[in-house]
Design an enzyme around this catalytic site. Structure first.
Site, PDB file in Angstrom:
ATOM      1  N   GLU A  69      10.755   8.401   0.141  1.00 12.94           N
ATOM      2  CA  GLU A  69       9.926   8.419  -1.065  1.00 12.94           C
ATOM      3  C   GLU A  69      10.408   7.767  -2.407  1.00 12.94           C
ATOM      4  O   GLU A  69      11.514   8.277  -2.658  1.00 12.94           O
ATOM      5  CB  GLU A  69       9.424   9.981  -1.169  1.00 12.94           C
ATOM      6  CG  GLU A  69       8.536  10.238  -2.429  1.00 12.94           C
ATOM      7  CD  GLU A  69       7.182   9.313  -2.269  1.00 12.94           C
ATOM      8  OE1 GLU A  69       7.044   8.784  -3.230  1.00 12.94           O
ATOM      9  OE2 GLU A  69       6.644   9.473  -1.240  1.00 12.94           O
ATOM     10  N   ASP A 118      -0.866   4.153   0.396  1.00  5.96           N
ATOM     11  CA  ASP A 118      -1.813   3.973  -0.384  1.00  5.96           C
ATOM     12  C   ASP A 118      -2.459   2.452  -0.003  1.00  5.96           C
ATOM     13  O   ASP A 118      -1.565   1.800   0.499  1.00  5.96           O
ATOM     14  CB  ASP A 118      -0.822   3.364  -1.752  1.00  5.96           C
ATOM     15  CG  ASP A 118      -1.677   2.902  -3.103  1.00  5.96           C
ATOM     16  OD1 ASP A 118      -2.693   2.689  -2.815  1.00  5.96           O
ATOM     17  OD2 ASP A 118      -1.150   3.043  -4.083  1.00  5.96           O
ATOM     18  N   TYR A 193      -2.052  15.540   2.517  1.00  6.36           N
ATOM     19  CA  TYR A 193      -3.286  14.707   2.313  1.00  6.36           C
ATOM     20  C   TYR A 193      -4.377  14.793   3.391  1.00  6.36           C
ATOM     21  O   TYR A 193      -5.594  14.896   3.417  1.00  6.36           O
ATOM     22  CB  TYR A 193      -3.094  13.044   2.261  1.00  6.36           C
ATOM     23  CG  TYR A 193      -2.482  12.744   0.831  1.00  6.36           C
ATOM     24  CD1 TYR A 193      -3.283  12.997  -0.095  1.00  6.36           C
ATOM     25  CD2 TYR A 193      -1.183  12.234   0.685  1.00  6.36           C
ATOM     26  CE1 TYR A 193      -3.145  12.815  -1.443  1.00  6.36           C
ATOM     27  CE2 TYR A 193      -1.145  12.036  -0.743  1.00  6.36           C
ATOM     28  CZ  TYR A 193      -1.831  12.111  -1.899  1.00  6.36           C
ATOM     29  OH  TYR A 193      -1.343  11.741  -3.026  1.00  6.36           O
TER      30      TYR A 193
END
Length: 217
Positions: A69, A118, A193
């Site tokens: 990350e 993304d 998410y």
């Protein structure tokens, strides 16, 4: 996603350098020594707050996991999970995945996870998508022969693009679901998410893709 600045983040990461590996390029080819065993290694690119990697590592102690990350303010949340309950088979890297081939030697990784990446919807940002051909090439470089990518998203456009990108690269699609949570797939471990989007009724897409060991005919 707007990230909240956490001034303590770097100090926390430096304090727990045995969890967040500070110079991963120095470990290339020696990750099994880092873990102290010969277990297979799975990585997640864009691990976010770490729920998926943490739960996977807890459920599969026979596999080593590395979460990558780039955002410090996010990876510190994943670190907090490890501080609360240490898992010997989980490490974190706070770096950009564009440098993946510097972090790992050829054939050092057994599987790559991409979860809710993304989507970069604008055409001019196509090269930033984690399933763009240059990223696929990097994954292939660090994966064992015939290694796999497991990809999940709620974004239909990104999913369709990823299927096309993988197919054009010559990968073999071994599993495909257009509605994961209403499929017969067992053992799914959710990300933050995923739980959020599925609770809103979003469809979750999933694909497993394998690099071919022989050229396409």
């Amino acid at each position: 996603m707007r990230l909240r600045h956490k001034p303590y983040a770097m100090d926390r990461i430096n304090e727990y350098s045995h969890f967040v590996i500070g110079n991963p390029e120095e470990r290339a080819g020696n990750w099994k020594e880092v873990f102290g065993n010969e277990q297979p290694i799975h990585i997640e690119v864009g691990t976010g707050r770490g729920r998926f990697m943490y739960d996977m590592a807890k459920a599969n102690p026979h596999i080593n996991y590395i979460g990558i990350e780039k955002f410090t303010s996010v990876v510190v949340d994943a670190l907090d999970k490890l501080i609360e309950e240490e898992l010997p088979n989980l490490k974190l890297i706070n770096k950009d995945a564009e440098d993946l081939t510097v972090f790992f030697a050829k054939g050092e990784i057994d599987r790559v996870y991409l979860n809710f990446s993304d989507p970069w919807p604008k055409k001019r940002h196509t090269k930033r998508r984690l399933t763009y051909k240059t990223f696929l090439r990097n994954y292939e470089e660090v994966l064992v022969e015939g290694g796999e990518i497991h990809f999940k998203t709620d974004n239909q456009g990104l999913f369709e693009y990823s299927l096309m990108s993988m197919a054009e690269y010559g990968m073999l699609l071994t599993y495909l679901s257009l509605d994961l949570h209403n499929s017969d797939f067992e053992g799914n471990i959710m990300t933050e998410y995923e739980e959020k989007f599925s609770s809103k009724g979003h469809r979750i897409y999933r694909v497993e893709a394998k690099y071919r060991t022989e050229p396409m005919q």
